[in-house]
Motif scaffolding. Structure first.
Motif, PDB file in Angstrom:
ATOM      1  N   ASP A  29      35.340 145.790 102.522  1.00 22.26           N
ATOM      2  CA  ASP A  29      36.736 145.264 101.951  1.00 22.26           C
ATOM      3  C   ASP A  29      36.251 144.641 100.478  1.00 22.26           C
ATOM      4  O   ASP A  29      37.163 144.216  99.178  1.00 22.26           O
ATOM      5  CB  ASP A  29      37.317 144.863 102.859  1.00 22.26           C
ATOM      6  CG  ASP A  29      39.266 144.405 102.070  1.00 22.26           C
ATOM      7  OD1 ASP A  29      39.933 145.836 101.644  1.00 22.26           O
ATOM      8  OD2 ASP A  29      39.350 143.621 102.579  1.00 22.26           O
ATOM      9  N   THR A  74      46.025 148.618 113.085  1.00 21.85           N
ATOM     10  CA  THR A  74      47.717 148.712 112.065  1.00 21.85           C
ATOM     11  C   THR A  74      48.684 149.263 112.590  1.00 21.85           C
ATOM     12  O   THR A  74      49.780 149.140 112.471  1.00 21.85           O
ATOM     13  CB  THR A  74      47.800 148.568 110.542  1.00 21.85           C
ATOM     14  OG1 THR A  74      46.194 148.101 110.771  1.00 21.85           O
ATOM     15  CG2 THR A  74      48.267 148.475 109.810  1.00 21.85           C
ATOM     16  N   ASP A  97      54.223 154.368 107.076  1.00 21.18           N
ATOM     17  CA  ASP A  97      54.838 153.008 106.498  1.00 21.18           C
ATOM     18  C   ASP A  97      52.708 152.267 106.572  1.00 21.18           C
ATOM     19  O   ASP A  97      52.429 151.082 105.468  1.00 21.18           O
ATOM     20  CB  ASP A  97      55.710 152.021 106.603  1.00 21.18           C
ATOM     21  CG  ASP A  97      56.883 152.544 106.425  1.00 21.18           C
ATOM     22  OD1 ASP A  97      56.707 153.168 104.900  1.00 21.18           O
ATOM     23  OD2 ASP A  97      57.578 152.463 106.570  1.00 21.18           O
ATOM     24  N   GLY A 101      50.358 151.037 103.668  1.00 23.12           N
ATOM     25  CA  GLY A 101      50.212 150.129 103.258  1.00 23.12           C
ATOM     26  C   GLY A 101      49.047 149.913 103.289  1.00 23.12           C
ATOM     27  O   GLY A 101      48.067 148.936 102.868  1.00 23.12           O
ATOM     28  N   LEU A 102      47.833 150.688 104.154  1.00 26.10           N
ATOM     29  CA  LEU A 102      46.971 150.220 104.031  1.00 26.10           C
ATOM     30  C   LEU A 102      45.856 150.654 102.682  1.00 26.10           C
ATOM     31  O   LEU A 102      45.635 150.044 102.427  1.00 26.10           O
ATOM     32  CB  LEU A 102      45.855 150.908 105.105  1.00 26.10           C
ATOM     33  CG  LEU A 102      45.825 150.088 106.333  1.00 26.10           C
ATOM     34  CD1 LEU A 102      45.371 150.972 107.870  1.00 26.10           C
ATOM     35  CD2 LEU A 102      45.190 148.751 106.444  1.00 26.10           C
ATOM     36  N   ALA A 104      47.556 150.596  99.563  1.00 23.04           N
ATOM     37  CA  ALA A 104      48.084 149.733  99.089  1.00 23.04           C
ATOM     38  C   ALA A 104      47.167 148.041  99.195  1.00 23.04           C
ATOM     39  O   ALA A 104      46.724 147.485  98.466  1.00 23.04           O
ATOM     40  CB  ALA A 104      49.532 149.646  98.298  1.00 23.04           C
ATOM     41  N   GLU A 105      47.306 147.982 100.629  1.00 23.78           N
ATOM     42  CA  GLU A 105      46.262 146.552 100.618  1.00 23.78           C
ATOM     43  C   GLU A 105      44.851 146.640 100.044  1.00 23.78           C
ATOM     44  O   GLU A 105      44.251 145.486 100.015  1.00 23.78           O
ATOM     45  CB  GLU A 105      47.417 145.685 102.199  1.00 23.78           C
ATOM     46  CG  GLU A 105      48.641 145.668 101.651  1.00 23.78           C
ATOM     47  CD  GLU A 105      49.487 146.370 103.745  1.00 23.78           C
ATOM     48  OE1 GLU A 105      48.209 145.451 104.334  1.00 23.78           O
ATOM     49  OE2 GLU A 105      50.187 145.803 104.033  1.00 23.78           O
ATOM     50  N   ARG A 106      44.389 147.569 100.988  1.00 24.83           N
ATOM     51  CA  ARG A 106      43.550 147.221 100.908  1.00 24.83           C
ATOM     52  C   ARG A 106      42.303 148.775 100.180  1.00 24.83           C
ATOM     53  O   ARG A 106      41.808 149.238 100.916  1.00 24.83           O
ATOM     54  CB  ARG A 106      42.419 147.935 102.481  1.00 24.83           C
ATOM     55  CG  ARG A 106      42.450 146.263 103.190  1.00 24.83           C
ATOM     56  CD  ARG A 106      42.911 146.139 104.686  1.00 24.83           C
ATOM     57  NE  ARG A 106      43.434 145.146 105.664  1.00 24.83           N
ATOM     58  CZ  ARG A 106      41.879 144.304 105.574  1.00 24.83           C
ATOM     59  NH1 ARG A 106      40.252 144.370 105.508  1.00 24.83           N
ATOM     60  NH2 ARG A 106      42.511 142.861 106.571  1.00 24.83           N
ATOM     61  N   PRO A 196      59.627 149.772 100.702  1.00 25.96           N
ATOM     62  CA  PRO A 196      59.569 148.765  99.391  1.00 25.96           C
ATOM     63  C   PRO A 196      60.811 148.341  98.652  1.00 25.96           C
ATOM     64  O   PRO A 196      61.739 148.576  99.476  1.00 25.96           O
ATOM     65  CB  PRO A 196      58.475 149.568  98.873  1.00 25.96           C
ATOM     66  CG  PRO A 196      59.026 150.851  98.871  1.00 25.96           C
ATOM     67  CD  PRO A 196      59.508 151.172 100.491  1.00 25.96           C
TER      68      PRO A 196
END
Length: 229
Positions: A29, A74, A97, A101-102, A104-106, A196
């Motif tokens: 990551d 998650t 979501d 979300g994963l 977008a975040e990673r 969001p």
């Protein structure tokens, strides 16, 4: 000193494997796939280099198992967070979501993972992938599918496609738009799950869960579940 029991040895192996998987997620990551070596992972995990080869046939398989574990944890956290619910529509919204979300975040981790899946080896059939599959199948079942064997692979494919669209270099799709399309397909209210900021994109209807389960094979994607018949 008496020898350890089989159950103790099994627990030690489980914890050792999880440390390796967690170290893989953390390093890839932040550094990327090519810059992360198996030696780096072993050092981060506090394990012998040879132990990684004992558990995993190669670096690509290790990464897939590590990301599948992250996705499983998650998704599990999202599905079971307070207030806990057995409502199938809310659980479907939380599942969508969690996976989006994963992405977008990673982005580095998930882009590398998707690239690996598209190679010849495809999915790695490992315990982590099986746990993730179980949760997604259970989500489809609770949502009200009358044909889980068809609708689970479809959900998986739709989520994979959405993740790729979020991560596509040079032409990413906005997460909110992808979310609205998935929510529209499954008849989910925009406020379900973890919406969001900003509300739904312009022109997107905010559907209510009362629209009913969406099941593959039906042109309008809206049929009553067997529980309501």
């Amino acid at each position: 000193m008496s020898p350890r029991s089989p159950s103790v040895n099994e627990e030690l192996r489980r914890k050792s494997r999880e440390r390796i998987l967690q170290a893989t997620v953390e390093l890839v990551d932040t550094r990327g796939y090519e810059a992360t070596t198996l030696g780096d992972i072993a050092e981060r995990a506090g394990s012998a280099r040879g132990l990684i080869s004992y558990y995993f046939p190669g670096k690509r398989q290790l990464l897939q198992s590590a990301v599948h574990r992250l996705m499983h944890l998650t998704l599990e956290e999202a599905l079971e967070r307070a207030p806990r619910t057995d409502d199938g529509h809310e659980r479907m919204a939380r599942a969508i979501d969690a996976i989006l979300g994963l992405a977008a975040e990673r982005p580095t981790l998930m882009r590398t993972h998707m690239a690996g899946i598209l190679q010849a080896e495809g999915f790695v059939q490992c315990p982590e992938q099986q746990r993730l599959a179980f949760l997604l199948r259970d989500t489809v079942t609770r949502y009200g599918s009358e044909d889980v064997d068809t609708d689970y692979p479809l959900l998986r494919a739709l989520l994979m496609g959405a993740v790729v669209a979020v991560l596509l270099p040079g032409a990413p799709m906005p997460l909110a738009r992808l979310r609205s399309e998935l929510f529209h397909r499954y008849g989910l209210d925009w406020e379900a799950g973890a919406p969001p900021d900003g509300g739904p994109p312009d022109g997107t209807p905010s559907l209510r869960p009362s629209a009913g389960p969406r099941v593959s094979g039906h042109p309008d994607h809206s049929v009553q579940s067997s529980k309501s018949k």
